[in-house]
Scaffold this motif. Sequence first.
Motif, mmCIF file in Angstrom:
data_model
loop_
_atom_site.group_PDB
_atom_site.id
_atom_site.type_symbol
_atom_site.label_atom_id
_atom_site.label_comp_id
_atom_site.label_asym_id
_atom_site.label_seq_id
_atom_site.Cartn_x
_atom_site.Cartn_y
_atom_site.Cartn_z
ATOM 1 N N UNK A 33 0.855 -1.178 0.000
ATOM 2 C CA UNK A 33 0.000 0.000 0.000
ATOM 3 C C UNK A 33 0.893 1.231 0.000
ATOM 4 N N UNK A 34 0.292 2.356 -0.312
ATOM 5 C CA UNK A 34 1.025 3.614 -0.276
ATOM 6 C C UNK A 34 1.304 3.993 1.182
ATOM 7 N N UNK A 38 -3.861 4.220 1.904
ATOM 8 C CA UNK A 38 -5.118 4.472 1.189
ATOM 9 C C UNK A 38 -5.427 3.375 0.173
ATOM 10 N N UNK A 39 -4.424 2.964 -0.603
ATOM 11 C CA UNK A 39 -4.658 2.060 -1.723
ATOM 12 C C UNK A 39 -3.650 0.915 -1.706
ATOM 13 N N UNK A 40 -4.163 -0.305 -1.777
ATOM 14 C CA UNK A 40 -3.324 -1.497 -1.881
ATOM 15 C C UNK A 40 -3.191 -1.881 -3.347
ATOM 16 N N UNK A 41 -1.997 -2.290 -3.716
ATOM 17 C CA UNK A 41 -1.719 -2.664 -5.099
ATOM 18 C C UNK A 41 -0.982 -4.002 -5.130
ATOM 19 N N UNK A 42 -1.410 -4.879 -6.028
ATOM 20 C CA UNK A 42 -0.730 -6.164 -6.206
ATOM 21 C C UNK A 42 0.724 -5.908 -6.592
ATOM 22 N N UNK A 43 1.635 -6.688 -6.020
ATOM 23 C CA UNK A 43 3.061 -6.479 -6.301
ATOM 24 C C UNK A 43 3.659 -7.647 -7.080
#
Length: 153
Positions: A33-34, A38-43
């Motif tokens: 996440x940032x 706020x926002x989770x993103x697949x890595x």
Amino acid sequence: MTDDRSAFRAALPDGGRLLGLDVGTKTVGMALCDAQWMIATAAETIERRKFSKDLERIKVVIAQQHVVGFVVGLPLNLDGSQSKQTQAAKSFAQNLRPVGLPILLWDERWSTQAVTRDLIAADVSRKRRSEVVDQMAAAYILQGAIDGLAAIE
């Protein structure tokens, strides 16, 4: 290591990235996440080997991304009871403790199914789904956790 979001939040600095992990028997999906949560993103998805090899890759991500804590998906049964997979995820999380970062265990029931359903709805091929489902499940888990953390502030 805790499943108490308030205790986890208290152990974290203000801001910094969190690393979400979807621990499976063959792979570990990772998401970030940032720093503002706020926002989770697949890595990425790593193939499970010996834990020491898995940890090497995780440590690289921690260093590169300035990670301040872990969110580990806890695969409970539908009735909330624990299974062999629950124990395996807890063991994995326990093995992360020497890294020295706070660890939150987060209920991940339905995460893989929800992500798979979304990928099918987006007409993603079966091959591509198998490549990304674990890291997307990690993002789903992490997003739930950061949303939960925001609710206690």
